[in-house]
Scaffold this active site. Structure first.
Site, PDB file in Angstrom:
ATOM      1  CG  ASP A  29      -2.059   0.985   1.083  1.00 26.70           C
ATOM      2  OD1 ASP A  29      -3.210   0.532   0.945  1.00 26.70           O
ATOM      3  OD2 ASP A  29      -1.794   2.215   1.106  1.00 26.70           O
ATOM      4  CD  GLU A  94      -9.064   6.066   0.375  1.00 29.35           C
ATOM      5  OE1 GLU A  94      -8.009   5.830  -0.243  1.00 29.35           O
ATOM      6  OE2 GLU A  94      -9.088   6.529   1.531  1.00 29.35           O
ATOM      7  CG  HIS A  99      -8.528  -3.072  -2.546  1.00 31.69           C
ATOM      8  ND1 HIS A  99      -9.459  -2.378  -3.288  1.00 31.69           N
ATOM      9  CD2 HIS A  99      -8.333  -2.348  -1.415  1.00 31.69           C
ATOM     10  CE1 HIS A  99      -9.805  -1.281  -2.641  1.00 31.69           C
ATOM     11  NE2 HIS A  99      -9.149  -1.249  -1.487  1.00 31.69           N
ATOM     12  CG  HIS A 101      -6.895  -2.977   2.994  1.00 32.15           C
ATOM     13  ND1 HIS A 101      -6.169  -1.815   2.851  1.00 32.15           N
ATOM     14  CD2 HIS A 101      -8.068  -2.757   2.358  1.00 32.15           C
ATOM     15  CE1 HIS A 101      -6.883  -0.926   2.161  1.00 32.15           C
ATOM     16  NE2 HIS A 101      -8.039  -1.474   1.858  1.00 32.15           N
TER      17      HIS A 101
HETATM   18  P1  AMP Z   1      -9.810   1.315   0.133  1.00 31.66           P
HETATM   19  O1  AMP Z   1     -10.113   2.516   0.982  1.00 31.66           O
HETATM   20  O2  AMP Z   1     -10.158   0.010   0.783  1.00 31.66           O
HETATM   21  O3  AMP Z   1     -10.375   1.456  -1.268  1.00 31.66           O
HETATM   22  O4  AMP Z   1      -8.235   1.287   0.016  1.00 31.66           O
HETATM   23  C1  AMP Z   1      -7.521   1.803  -1.060  1.00 31.66           C
HETATM   24  C2  AMP Z   1      -6.072   1.699  -0.698  1.00 31.66           C
HETATM   25  O5  AMP Z   1      -5.305   1.837  -1.880  1.00 31.66           O
HETATM   26  C3  AMP Z   1      -5.588   2.777   0.282  1.00 31.66           C
HETATM   27  O6  AMP Z   1      -5.057   2.154   1.446  1.00 31.66           O
HETATM   28  C4  AMP Z   1      -4.529   3.531  -0.509  1.00 31.66           C
HETATM   29  O7  AMP Z   1      -3.443   3.957   0.278  1.00 31.66           O
HETATM   30  C5  AMP Z   1      -4.111   2.499  -1.554  1.00 31.66           C
HETATM   31  N1  AMP Z   1      -3.561   3.024  -2.786  1.00 31.66           N
HETATM   32  C6  AMP Z   1      -4.083   4.025  -3.559  1.00 31.66           C
HETATM   33  N2  AMP Z   1      -3.311   4.228  -4.641  1.00 31.66           N
HETATM   34  C7  AMP Z   1      -2.277   3.341  -4.544  1.00 31.66           C
HETATM   35  C8  AMP Z   1      -1.129   3.079  -5.354  1.00 31.66           C
HETATM   36  N3  AMP Z   1      -0.888   3.745  -6.484  1.00 31.66           N
HETATM   37  N4  AMP Z   1      -0.287   2.093  -4.961  1.00 31.66           N
HETATM   38  C9  AMP Z   1      -0.524   1.415  -3.820  1.00 31.66           C
HETATM   39  N5  AMP Z   1      -1.575   1.616  -3.019  1.00 31.66           N
HETATM   40  C10 AMP Z   1      -2.438   2.577  -3.371  1.00 31.66           C
END
Ligand code: AMP
Length: 115
Positions: A29, A94, A99, A101
């Protein structure tokens, strides 16, 4: 519209990839919330948990198996860790590409803040 995760899977965007196979890609992440924070992402685009088909059951199971193996590799399996999938606005999602975590490396505290 391809998401940022589609672009990571295709190689268009850089990421620190820690696992890749025919079904999933796992990478660090970009804004880690814990010492270990890995995202396990299906290679095919599924927007949210709501969009998972019954036929995806083996793929979803595979995401958890990969998380288990990565937890062992990261040496957090014994102390413990948390697996989270956020869904839609109230879940705090987001990026609209499913995905999982994998979080660990310190005590993570309560699952959600009680209000
Ligand atoms: P969610 O809120 O479950 O959709 O989590 C999205 C996650 O994607 C967040 O923890 C972000 O920090 C992560 N994220 C967003 N863009 C990237 C990226 N380019 N590379 C790695 N992680 C990312």
């Amino acid at each position: 519209m391809p998401t940022v995760f589609d672009k990571i899977i295709s190689g268009e965007l850089p990421a620190t990839i820690v696992h890749r196979d025919a079904r999933v890609t796992a990478f660090l992440d970009i804004k880690p919330a814990a010492p270990v924070h890995i995202l396990i992402v299906p290679n095919k685009a599924i927007a949210t948990v709501n969009d998972i088909a019954d036929a995806d059951a083996a793929l979803i199971g595979h995401m958890i198996i990969v998380a288990r193996d990565l937890a062992r590799q990261q040496k957090i399996a014994e102390d413990g860790y948390r697996l989270i999938i956020n869904c839609n606005a109230h879940g705090g999602q987001e990026v609209y590409h499913l995905h999982l975590h994998l979080l660990g490396g310190r005590p993570l505290g309560p699952m959600v803040t009680r209000t």
